[in-house]
Design a protein around this motif. Structure first.
Motif, PDB file in Angstrom:
ATOM      1  N   GLU A  90       7.472  -5.163  12.850  1.00 31.30           N
ATOM      2  CA  GLU A  90       7.532  -6.581  12.515  1.00 31.30           C
ATOM      3  C   GLU A  90       7.156  -6.833  11.063  1.00 31.30           C
ATOM      4  OE1 GLU A  90       6.650 -10.364  14.901  1.00 31.30           O
ATOM      5  OE2 GLU A  90       4.673  -9.762  14.214  1.00 31.30           O
ATOM      6  N   LEU A  91       6.048  -6.175  10.610  1.00 32.96           N
ATOM      7  CA  LEU A  91       5.604  -6.380   9.234  1.00 32.96           C
ATOM      8  C   LEU A  91       6.639  -5.848   8.244  1.00 32.96           C
ATOM      9  CD1 LEU A  91       1.799  -5.487   9.550  1.00 32.96           C
ATOM     10  CD2 LEU A  91       2.855  -7.734   9.518  1.00 32.96           C
ATOM     11  N   SER A  92       7.280  -4.710   8.584  1.00 36.68           N
ATOM     12  CA  SER A  92       8.290  -4.129   7.694  1.00 36.68           C
ATOM     13  C   SER A  92       9.422  -5.114   7.445  1.00 36.68           C
ATOM     14  CB  SER A  92       8.875  -2.855   8.306  1.00 36.68           C
ATOM     15  OG  SER A  92       7.850  -1.908   8.499  1.00 36.68           O
ATOM     16  N   ILE A  93       9.900  -5.719   8.540  1.00 34.99           N
ATOM     17  CA  ILE A  93      11.029  -6.639   8.391  1.00 34.99           C
ATOM     18  C   ILE A  93      10.611  -7.925   7.688  1.00 34.99           C
ATOM     19  CG2 ILE A  93      12.606  -8.109   9.711  1.00 34.99           C
ATOM     20  CD1 ILE A  93      12.989  -5.706  11.562  1.00 34.99           C
ATOM     21  N   TYR A  94       9.416  -8.413   8.030  1.00 31.67           N
ATOM     22  CA  TYR A  94       8.956  -9.670   7.443  1.00 31.67           C
ATOM     23  C   TYR A  94       8.794  -9.532   5.928  1.00 31.67           C
ATOM     24  CZ  TYR A  94       6.355 -14.045   6.979  1.00 31.67           C
ATOM     25  OH  TYR A  94       5.961 -15.296   6.624  1.00 31.67           O
ATOM     26  N   THR A 115      -5.500  -5.801  18.719  1.00 28.48           N
ATOM     27  CA  THR A 115      -5.648  -7.216  19.059  1.00 28.48           C
ATOM     28  C   THR A 115      -6.272  -7.890  17.851  1.00 28.48           C
ATOM     29  OG1 THR A 115      -5.966  -6.712  21.387  1.00 28.48           O
ATOM     30  CG2 THR A 115      -6.724  -8.861  20.646  1.00 28.48           C
ATOM     31  N   ALA A 116      -5.480  -8.732  17.187  1.00 31.05           N
ATOM     32  CA  ALA A 116      -5.987  -9.334  15.953  1.00 31.05           C
ATOM     33  C   ALA A 116      -5.119 -10.506  15.533  1.00 31.05           C
ATOM     34  CB  ALA A 116      -5.998  -8.299  14.832  1.00 31.05           C
ATOM     35  N   GLU A 117      -5.644 -11.247  14.547  1.00 30.41           N
ATOM     36  CA  GLU A 117      -4.879 -12.358  14.012  1.00 30.41           C
ATOM     37  C   GLU A 117      -4.921 -12.247  12.483  1.00 30.41           C
ATOM     38  OE1 GLU A 117      -5.730 -16.129  16.003  1.00 30.41           O
ATOM     39  OE2 GLU A 117      -5.357 -17.119  14.072  1.00 30.41           O
ATOM     40  N   PHE A 118      -3.748 -12.203  11.835  1.00 31.09           N
ATOM     41  CA  PHE A 118      -3.695 -12.095  10.370  1.00 31.09           C
ATOM     42  C   PHE A 118      -2.956 -13.268   9.777  1.00 31.09           C
ATOM     43  CE2 PHE A 118      -3.263  -7.673  12.012  1.00 31.09           C
ATOM     44  CZ  PHE A 118      -4.513  -7.203  11.610  1.00 31.09           C
ATOM     45  N   LYS A 119      -3.366 -13.653   8.572  1.00 26.07           N
ATOM     46  CA  LYS A 119      -2.580 -14.641   7.828  1.00 26.07           C
ATOM     47  C   LYS A 119      -1.441 -13.918   7.133  1.00 26.07           C
ATOM     48  CE  LYS A 119      -5.935 -18.229   6.958  1.00 26.07           C
ATOM     49  NZ  LYS A 119      -6.853 -18.839   5.998  1.00 26.07           N
ATOM     50  N   THR A 120      -0.345 -14.640   6.888  1.00 28.08           N
ATOM     51  CA  THR A 120       0.818 -13.980   6.307  1.00 28.08           C
ATOM     52  C   THR A 120       0.730 -13.845   4.792  1.00 28.08           C
ATOM     53  OG1 THR A 120       1.940 -16.124   6.241  1.00 28.08           O
ATOM     54  CG2 THR A 120       2.439 -14.719   8.118  1.00 28.08           C
ATOM     55  N   ASP A 121      -0.351 -14.366   4.160  1.00 30.50           N
ATOM     56  CA  ASP A 121      -0.422 -14.434   2.703  1.00 30.50           C
ATOM     57  C   ASP A 121      -0.295 -13.073   2.004  1.00 30.50           C
ATOM     58  OD1 ASP A 121      -0.948 -16.988   3.359  1.00 30.50           O
ATOM     59  OD2 ASP A 121      -3.105 -16.908   2.919  1.00 30.50           O
ATOM     60  N   SER A 122      -1.075 -12.090   2.493  1.00 32.47           N
ATOM     61  CA  SER A 122      -1.119 -10.843   1.731  1.00 32.47           C
ATOM     62  C   SER A 122      -0.910  -9.635   2.634  1.00 32.47           C
ATOM     63  CB  SER A 122      -2.477 -10.744   1.014  1.00 32.47           C
ATOM     64  OG  SER A 122      -2.735  -9.390   0.713  1.00 32.47           O
ATOM     65  N   LEU A 123       0.162  -8.882   2.354  1.00 29.42           N
ATOM     66  CA  LEU A 123       0.441  -7.694   3.155  1.00 29.42           C
ATOM     67  C   LEU A 123      -0.637  -6.625   2.942  1.00 29.42           C
ATOM     68  CD1 LEU A 123       2.235  -5.973   4.989  1.00 29.42           C
ATOM     69  CD2 LEU A 123       3.542  -5.298   2.976  1.00 29.42           C
ATOM     70  N   ASP A 124      -1.078  -6.473   1.685  1.00 28.69           N
ATOM     71  CA  ASP A 124      -2.064  -5.425   1.391  1.00 28.69           C
ATOM     72  C   ASP A 124      -3.353  -5.634   2.178  1.00 28.69           C
ATOM     73  OD1 ASP A 124      -0.377  -4.129  -0.273  1.00 28.69           O
ATOM     74  OD2 ASP A 124      -0.978  -5.282  -2.052  1.00 28.69           O
ATOM     75  N   GLU A 125      -3.742  -6.895   2.298  1.00 29.12           N
ATOM     76  CA  GLU A 125      -4.959  -7.203   3.042  1.00 29.12           C
ATOM     77  C   GLU A 125      -4.800  -6.827   4.512  1.00 29.12           C
ATOM     78  OE1 GLU A 125      -7.037 -11.330   3.662  1.00 29.12           O
ATOM     79  OE2 GLU A 125      -6.842 -10.895   1.513  1.00 29.12           O
ATOM     80  N   ILE A 126      -3.620  -7.171   5.076  1.00 28.17           N
ATOM     81  CA  ILE A 126      -3.361  -6.841   6.479  1.00 28.17           C
ATOM     82  C   ILE A 126      -3.436  -5.332   6.682  1.00 28.17           C
ATOM     83  CG2 ILE A 126      -1.673  -6.937   8.368  1.00 28.17           C
ATOM     84  CD1 ILE A 126      -0.549  -9.480   7.086  1.00 28.17           C
ATOM     85  N   ILE A 127      -2.789  -4.584   5.762  1.00 29.38           N
ATOM     86  CA  ILE A 127      -2.763  -3.123   5.888  1.00 29.38           C
ATOM     87  C   ILE A 127      -4.179  -2.544   5.865  1.00 29.38           C
ATOM     88  CG2 ILE A 127      -2.134  -0.984   4.691  1.00 29.38           C
ATOM     89  CD1 ILE A 127       0.512  -2.345   3.938  1.00 29.38           C
ATOM     90  N   SER A 128      -4.992  -3.019   4.907  1.00 29.07           N
ATOM     91  CA  SER A 128      -6.332  -2.424   4.812  1.00 29.07           C
ATOM     92  C   SER A 128      -7.183  -2.787   6.026  1.00 29.07           C
ATOM     93  CB  SER A 128      -7.020  -2.825   3.502  1.00 29.07           C
ATOM     94  OG  SER A 128      -7.451  -4.151   3.576  1.00 29.07           O
ATOM     95  N   LEU A 129      -6.969  -3.993   6.571  1.00 23.36           N
ATOM     96  CA  LEU A 129      -7.714  -4.386   7.772  1.00 23.36           C
ATOM     97  C   LEU A 129      -7.350  -3.509   8.963  1.00 23.36           C
ATOM     98  CD1 LEU A 129      -7.730  -8.293   7.605  1.00 23.36           C
ATOM     99  CD2 LEU A 129      -9.732  -6.812   7.864  1.00 23.36           C
ATOM    100  N   ILE A 130      -6.031  -3.259   9.134  1.00 23.18           N
ATOM    101  CA  ILE A 130      -5.606  -2.424  10.269  1.00 23.18           C
ATOM    102  C   ILE A 130      -6.136  -1.004  10.092  1.00 23.18           C
ATOM    103  CG2 ILE A 130      -3.625  -1.464  11.512  1.00 23.18           C
ATOM    104  CD1 ILE A 130      -2.046  -3.928  10.772  1.00 23.18           C
ATOM    105  N   GLU A 131      -6.050  -0.477   8.843  1.00 24.04           N
ATOM    106  CA  GLU A 131      -6.515   0.886   8.587  1.00 24.04           C
ATOM    107  C   GLU A 131      -7.993   1.039   8.955  1.00 24.04           C
ATOM    108  OE1 GLU A 131      -3.751   2.745   5.066  1.00 24.04           O
ATOM    109  OE2 GLU A 131      -5.374   1.396   4.472  1.00 24.04           O
ATOM    110  N   LYS A 132      -8.787   0.027   8.574  1.00 29.76           N
ATOM    111  CA  LYS A 132     -10.223   0.124   8.835  1.00 29.76           C
ATOM    112  C   LYS A 132     -10.528   0.016  10.321  1.00 29.76           C
ATOM    113  CE  LYS A 132     -11.871  -1.523   4.440  1.00 29.76           C
ATOM    114  NZ  LYS A 132     -11.939  -2.827   3.745  1.00 29.76           N
ATOM    115  N   THR A 133      -9.913  -0.960  11.003  1.00 26.87           N
ATOM    116  CA  THR A 133     -10.278  -1.168  12.409  1.00 26.87           C
ATOM    117  C   THR A 133      -9.787  -0.036  13.297  1.00 26.87           C
ATOM    118  OG1 THR A 133      -8.403  -2.677  12.422  1.00 26.87           O
ATOM    119  CG2 THR A 133     -10.573  -3.675  12.601  1.00 26.87           C
TER     120      THR A 133
END
Lengths: 170, 271
Positions: free
Chosen positions: B225-229, B244-262
């Motif tokens: 989903e993120l790839s296409i978006y 299980t999480a909720e991300f804002k669409t503003d910054s892809l880099d932030e989403i990536i680092s959050l997923i990597e950490k969790t």
């Protein structure tokens, strides 16, 4: 049997109120329910001259009212195609709905024929959930009178339910 | 009184009005109507014609004026948010349009015309159904959040329902299908009936809501989903984890680092 003027009138007196209560379980609006039942009887009245045979007029009328109610609810709700009757607590079966409509019609008639003061006390207490003291203040009577009127109302209602057929002729 | 009787009594009392359901009066009304009927028929007939003519005149004068009150919204610059008079929210993707008559909107019904891709969050009002009409399709609702995508002209219309319940049908057909929460439907242009389709991604309306919401979603579905978006290619180092999480669409880099950490994984990005 074929419908003539007399049998039409008899059936009307017998089933008018129960059918209205029956329709009320679908429509939840007294004016709509009354209109719907009247429409059905009007249609039957139109057909009486055609010499049509109806073997069981009671179930004929009940199905007619039920179908009309379902049409009305469907039209208003746009998408919910599953229409079921309900009471204040939730969905009830069609059989229960028909059965209850007689008892409820009797109750309606019994309340209607209470003396005016007595009915007012009864409605304030039972329908509006007011305390006896509050009713006494509001109607400017003593708490004892309220109690007496309540007892009278409940007694009349119980008797009214027993006197089955008399009360269809409202 | 017994329980059953009490239940009956409560139901009767809920609707009781003194003097209502008057059997004798109703009987007179019905048997009386018939006797007057023939006399009145001609009168009713002619007054019906007169009424029809009057309606024509009135509606003509109303219609000829109503052009002034059409409100059009076009999303030229980018995603545009527009509140309708009843506080229903419409979010238009770039290049989409929305049109409605501000005089009649919300009176008996709420009707809007649209093109492109529009997300609606409809204010619930059972008295006034909401209908969105596109070039090919039509969606009727009472109150819900959904999206109509008709950007692919001359091929298909997609409808996605985020919450609630809608009726999705061809513009001119009377039958349609009912879609509820998280369901999608596709109408192939030229067909009568839309078909139910599986929702391709967990958050089809992220562009409008600004959020990705995941509930036990497999990491691969999230990457897809993120790839296409974001128009890039993302790969996770592990495939059997869920998130299980909720991300804002503003910054892809932030989403990536959050997923990597969790999840304790690495995500690689290939453009």
């Amino acid at each position: 049997m074929t419908i003539n003027i007399n049998s039409f009138k008899d059936n009307f007196r017998l089933y008018y109120r129960p059918l209205c209560l029956f329709a009320l379980h679908y429509l939840h609006d007294i004016d709509n329910a009354e209109d719907t039942v009247q429409d059905c009887f009007a249609e039957l009245w139109e057909r009486k001259d055609s010499g049509m045979e109806i073997s069981d007029i009671k179930s004929y009328l009940y199905s007619m009212v039920r179908n009309r109610c379902i049409d009305i609810v469907r039209k208003d709700s746009l998408i919910d195609s599953n229409v079921q009757p309900s009471d204040l607590e939730g969905i009830i079966s069609e059989e229960e709905c028909e059965e209850r409509s007689y008892d409820e019609a009797r109750l309606w008639t019994a309340i209607d024929s209470l003396p005016e003061k007595c009915r007012e006390v009864f409605l304030l207490a039972k329908r509006d959930g007011m305390k006896y003291e509050e009713i006494a203040v509001r109607m400017n009577i003593s708490v004892n009178t309220v109690k007496n009127q309540m007892n009278k109302a409940l007694k009349n209602l119980k008797e009214g339910i027993r006197k089955v057929y008399m009360f269809f002729f409202g | 009184m017994k329980d059953k009787e009490e239940k009956n009594l409560q139901f009767v009392l809920r609707y009781y009005r003194h003097g209502k359901l008057d059997t004798a009066k109703a009987l007179n009304k019905i048997t009386g109507i018939r006797q007057q009927n023939n006399l009145h028929k001609l009168w009713i007939y002619s007054s019906g014609i007169a009424a029809a003519i009057l309606i024509c005149i009135v509606s003509y004068t109303l219609l000829s004026r109503s052009d002034n009150n059409m409100i059009s919204v076009t999303a030229d610059a980018g995603i545009t948010r527009h509140f309708l008079p009843d506080s229903t929210l419409a979010i238009l993707s770039k290049g989409s349009t929305l049109e409605y008559d501000s005089d009649n909107y919300g009176k008996k019904s709420r009707e809007v015309n649209m093109s492109g891709k529009v997300f609606f969050s409809v204010r619930r009002n059972e008295q006034s159904p909401f209908t969105a009409t596109a070039m090919y399709a039509q969606v009727k609702v009472l109150g819900t959040e959904f999206e109509i995508d008709e950007r692919m002209q001359d091929t298909v219309t997609n409808v996605y329902v985020k919450s609630g319940k809608v009726m999705f049908k061809g513009r001119n057909s009377s039958k349609g299908i009912i879609l509820t929460k998280d369901m999608s439907g596709t109408l192939t242009h030229g067909n009568e009936m839309p078909e139910m389709t599986s929702t391709a991604f967990p958050n089809p309306s992220a562009w409008a809501t600004g959020k990705f919401v995941y509930k036990n979603t497999p990491i691969d579905a999230v990457m897809k989903e993120l790839s296409i978006y974001y128009g890039t290619s993302l790969y996770a180092s592990e495939h059997f984890k869920t998130i299980t999480a909720e991300f804002k669409t503003d910054s892809l880099d932030e989403i990536i680092s959050l997923i990597e950490k969790t999840l304790d994984i690495t995500i690689t990005k290939k453009d």
